[in-house]
Scaffold this motif. Structure first.
Motif, PDB file in Angstrom:
ATOM      1  N   LYS A   1       0.567  -1.307   0.041  1.00 40.04           N
ATOM      2  CA  LYS A   1      -0.182  -0.029  -0.021  1.00 40.04           C
ATOM      3  C   LYS A   1       0.908   1.276   0.096  1.00 40.04           C
ATOM      4  N   ILE A   2       0.784   1.929  -1.223  1.00 35.26           N
ATOM      5  CA  ILE A   2       1.563   3.444  -1.127  1.00 35.26           C
ATOM      6  C   ILE A   2       0.891   4.516  -0.338  1.00 35.26           C
ATOM      7  N   ILE A   3       1.238   4.982   0.567  1.00 35.42           N
ATOM      8  CA  ILE A   3       0.614   5.958   1.457  1.00 35.42           C
ATOM      9  C   ILE A   3       0.952   7.584   1.371  1.00 35.42           C
ATOM     10  N   CYS A   4       1.961   7.779   0.520  1.00 40.66           N
ATOM     11  CA  CYS A   4       2.209   9.075   0.262  1.00 40.66           C
ATOM     12  C   CYS A   4       3.176   9.212  -1.016  1.00 40.66           C
ATOM     13  N   VAL A   5       2.907  10.246  -1.805  1.00 43.31           N
ATOM     14  CA  VAL A   5       3.833  10.536  -2.841  1.00 43.31           C
ATOM     15  C   VAL A   5       4.318  11.780  -3.072  1.00 43.31           C
ATOM     16  N   PHE A   6       5.594  12.163  -3.190  1.00 42.60           N
ATOM     17  CA  PHE A   6       6.383  13.459  -3.129  1.00 42.60           C
ATOM     18  C   PHE A   6       6.505  14.075  -4.483  1.00 42.60           C
ATOM     19  N   ALA A   7       5.241  14.543  -4.887  1.00 45.73           N
ATOM     20  CA  ALA A   7       4.983  14.888  -6.353  1.00 45.73           C
ATOM     21  C   ALA A   7       4.276  16.417  -6.072  1.00 45.73           C
ATOM     22  N   PRO A   8       4.306  17.247  -6.908  1.00 46.42           N
ATOM     23  CA  PRO A   8       3.569  18.359  -6.920  1.00 46.42           C
ATOM     24  C   PRO A   8       2.109  18.364  -6.941  1.00 46.42           C
ATOM     25  N   GLU A   9       1.662  17.053  -7.323  1.00 48.30           N
ATOM     26  CA  GLU A   9       0.103  16.808  -7.310  1.00 48.30           C
ATOM     27  C   GLU A   9       0.004  15.211  -7.484  1.00 48.30           C
ATOM     28  N   ARG A  10      -1.365  14.937  -7.310  1.00 47.28           N
ATOM     29  CA  ARG A  10      -1.544  13.328  -7.170  1.00 47.28           C
ATOM     30  C   ARG A  10      -1.394  12.841  -8.358  1.00 47.28           C
ATOM     31  N   ASP A  11      -0.591  11.709  -8.506  1.00 44.70           N
ATOM     32  CA  ASP A  11      -0.353  10.619  -9.669  1.00 44.70           C
ATOM     33  C   ASP A  11      -1.934  10.211 -10.061  1.00 44.70           C
ATOM     34  N   LYS A  12      -2.151  10.416 -11.573  1.00 45.09           N
ATOM     35  CA  LYS A  12      -3.380  10.178 -12.087  1.00 45.09           C
ATOM     36  C   LYS A  12      -3.671   8.586 -11.770  1.00 45.09           C
ATOM     37  N   ASN A  13      -2.621   7.788 -11.814  1.00 44.44           N
ATOM     38  CA  ASN A  13      -2.846   6.304 -11.464  1.00 44.44           C
ATOM     39  C   ASN A  13      -2.984   5.868  -9.906  1.00 44.44           C
ATOM     40  N   LEU A  14      -2.742   7.005  -9.084  1.00 37.67           N
ATOM     41  CA  LEU A  14      -2.834   6.714  -7.710  1.00 37.67           C
ATOM     42  C   LEU A  14      -3.732   7.586  -7.028  1.00 37.67           C
ATOM     43  N   ALA A  15      -4.871   8.031  -7.808  1.00 36.67           N
ATOM     44  CA  ALA A  15      -5.809   9.128  -7.424  1.00 36.67           C
ATOM     45  C   ALA A  15      -5.983   9.056  -5.849  1.00 36.67           C
ATOM     46  N   GLU A  16      -5.995   7.997  -5.118  1.00 36.64           N
ATOM     47  CA  GLU A  16      -6.477   7.969  -3.599  1.00 36.64           C
ATOM     48  C   GLU A  16      -5.328   8.201  -2.848  1.00 36.64           C
ATOM     49  N   VAL A  17      -4.095   8.183  -3.419  1.00 36.70           N
ATOM     50  CA  VAL A  17      -2.664   8.493  -2.638  1.00 36.70           C
ATOM     51  C   VAL A  17      -2.527  10.151  -2.414  1.00 36.70           C
ATOM     52  N   PRO A  18      -2.497  10.620  -1.124  1.00 39.57           N
ATOM     53  CA  PRO A  18      -2.068  12.185  -1.237  1.00 39.57           C
ATOM     54  C   PRO A  18      -0.786  12.338  -1.282  1.00 39.57           C
ATOM     55  N   THR A  19      -0.437  13.521  -1.672  1.00 41.30           N
ATOM     56  CA  THR A  19       0.866  14.071  -1.899  1.00 41.30           C
ATOM     57  C   THR A  19       1.437  14.427  -0.370  1.00 41.30           C
ATOM     58  N   PHE A  20       2.538  14.682  -0.178  1.00 46.48           N
ATOM     59  CA  PHE A  20       3.135  15.001   1.152  1.00 46.48           C
ATOM     60  C   PHE A  20       2.665  16.536   1.619  1.00 46.48           C
ATOM     61  N   LYS A  21       2.318  17.273   0.475  1.00 44.71           N
ATOM     62  CA  LYS A  21       1.929  18.714   0.835  1.00 44.71           C
ATOM     63  C   LYS A  21       0.636  18.795   1.533  1.00 44.71           C
ATOM     64  N   GLU A  22      -0.311  17.675   0.570  1.00 46.08           N
ATOM     65  CA  GLU A  22      -1.812  17.612   1.314  1.00 46.08           C
ATOM     66  C   GLU A  22      -1.779  17.146   2.528  1.00 46.08           C
ATOM     67  N   LEU A  23      -0.780  16.233   2.964  1.00 47.48           N
ATOM     68  CA  LEU A  23      -0.821  15.574   4.378  1.00 47.48           C
ATOM     69  C   LEU A  23      -0.178  16.758   5.414  1.00 47.48           C
ATOM     70  N   THR A  24       0.581  17.600   4.919  1.00 45.91           N
ATOM     71  CA  THR A  24       1.323  18.337   5.762  1.00 45.91           C
ATOM     72  C   THR A  24       1.176  20.019   5.549  1.00 45.91           C
ATOM     73  N   GLY A  25       0.851  20.264   4.556  1.00 45.14           N
ATOM     74  CA  GLY A  25       0.953  21.898   4.260  1.00 45.14           C
ATOM     75  C   GLY A  25       2.440  22.310   3.613  1.00 45.14           C
ATOM     76  N   GLU A  26       3.320  21.332   3.791  1.00 38.79           N
ATOM     77  CA  GLU A  26       4.733  21.426   3.420  1.00 38.79           C
ATOM     78  C   GLU A  26       4.822  20.900   1.955  1.00 38.79           C
ATOM     79  N   ASN A  27       5.722  21.853   1.017  1.00 41.80           N
ATOM     80  CA  ASN A  27       5.914  21.236  -0.276  1.00 41.80           C
ATOM     81  C   ASN A  27       7.269  20.298  -0.362  1.00 41.80           C
ATOM     82  N   MET A  28       7.265  19.111  -0.066  1.00 41.63           N
ATOM     83  CA  MET A  28       8.629  18.182  -0.198  1.00 41.63           C
ATOM     84  C   MET A  28       8.369  17.441  -1.681  1.00 41.63           C
ATOM     85  N   ILE A  29       9.354  17.891  -2.539  1.00 40.93           N
ATOM     86  CA  ILE A  29       9.370  17.142  -3.782  1.00 40.93           C
ATOM     87  C   ILE A  29      10.579  16.188  -4.147  1.00 40.93           C
TER      88      ILE A  29
END
Length: 331
Positions: free
Chosen positions: A227-255
């Motif tokens: 189970k993927i639980i976080c992606v470090f991308a500017p926005e959600r991956d279209k193939n993993l639409a249910e997986v949040p980005t780090f920015k969504e989880l924390t408010g901080e942008n970590m790419i």
């Protein structure tokens, strides 16, 4: 009238031949290629780097009319292969090397084993993909089930994470380092030969979580292997639409990402270099190839020559900043 028709037919034949052969005239002028071409990958078979090399090798084989084979030379986060490139390879165009960033351009800054080479010592051709980092856990993990519960556990326990690229300056290890700074936690990194080894270690319980790249992990996530639980991308991956980005989880942008491109040893015949670059450009940007990359969840970010140099410098500066080592920037 017959003469005009004959000239027109001849002209049409010349145009069609040029289109079919891609860069046929240049290939004839340089007498290249006439033998098998090796496409070197510094990571183990089955990982994301290896997979895209094999897809490209098949395309290049059809383009050149000569066999292009993938050779895996693993170890030291790609540096066993890159050292071979600098020390042993001939600049004849028959050895093309995959360049993985940030591993490659951070080699000179490895505190344990600084390399004497930088990205300026290789003839960079083009970047192909920019593959964002992600973190996954086992599907039956009971200690934590999502990002927030993982973080809470992490704050009270030392975790072990395996990196898909050996070395503390890989993109995977760098993301973990940035996370430990952000949360004030600790992590022990187990060095592996590549993403396939990394996945095995997660699934057999040798590691507490997995860090890798979306292209290497999306299929297993979709198939329910983990189970993927976080992606470090500017926005959600279209193939993993249910997986949040780090920015969504924390408010901080970590790419975080792994860029993969290609280079050859310096000193190649300019005609041969142009033939190789043209082949890469046409094969990578071919519609069928683009569709194939989408199928394997790998984002294409094609840049070449000076733009590729700029990308390498940007990733170098960003990574050194993450380690609070910007003052060491000298190469």
């Amino acid at each position: 009238m017959k003469k005009i028709i004959a000239i027109s037919v001849a002209s049409l034949f010349m145009v069609m031949s040029a289109i079919t052969c891609g860069n046929a005239a240049a290939k004839d002028d340089a007498n290249y290629p006439t033998n098998t071409i090796s496409l070197y990958c510094g990571y183990s078979a089955g990982g994301g780097s290896d997979l895209i090399c094999r897809i490209l090798a098949e395309k290049l084989t059809a383009y050149f009319g000569q066999t292009v084979i993938v050779e895996n030379i693993t170890g030291a986060g790609g540096w066993v292969m890159w050292t071979q490139m600098f020390q042993n390879a001939k600049p004849d165009g028959y050895s093309i090397y995959q360049i993985n960033t940030p591993n490659f351009n951070l080699g000179a800054y490895d505190p344990a084993n600084p390399r004497k080479y930088t990205y300026k010592d290789v003839d960079l051709l083009c970047n192909w993909v920019s593959d964002y980092n992600a973190i996954a856990i086992r599907k039956d993990e009971k200690r934590y089930t999502d990002w927030n519960s993982l973080v809470e556990y992490w704050k009270n326990n030392e975790l072990i994470s395996s990196a898909s690229a050996v070395g503390i300056l890989s993109d995977d290890a760098t993301i973990v380092h940035r996370l430990t700074k952000y949360y004030g936690t600790k992590a022990s990194m187990i060095q592996t030969g590549g993403a396939a080894d990394n996945q095995t270690m997660l699934l057999n319980g040798s590691t507490d979580f997995m860090v890798g790249n979306v292209s290497e992990m999306a299929n297993a996530h979709i198939n329910g292997e983990y189970k993927i639980i976080c992606v470090f991308a500017p926005e959600r991956d279209k193939n993993l639409a249910e997986v949040p980005t780090f920015k969504e989880l924390t408010g901080e942008n970590m790419i975080g990402d792994s860029c993969r491109g290609f280079g050859i040893p310096k000193g190649a015949d300019p005609k041969v270099r142009e033939i190789i670059l043209t082949a890469l450009r046409e094969c990578i940007n071919d519609e069928a190839m683009m569709a194939k990359m989408a199928e394997i969840y790998t984002p294409v970010n094609y840049v070449e020559n000076e733009e590729y140099q700029a990308l390498m410098q940007d990733r170098l500066e960003s990574a050194l900043a993450a380690y609070d080592r910007s003052d060491e920037l000298k190469k």
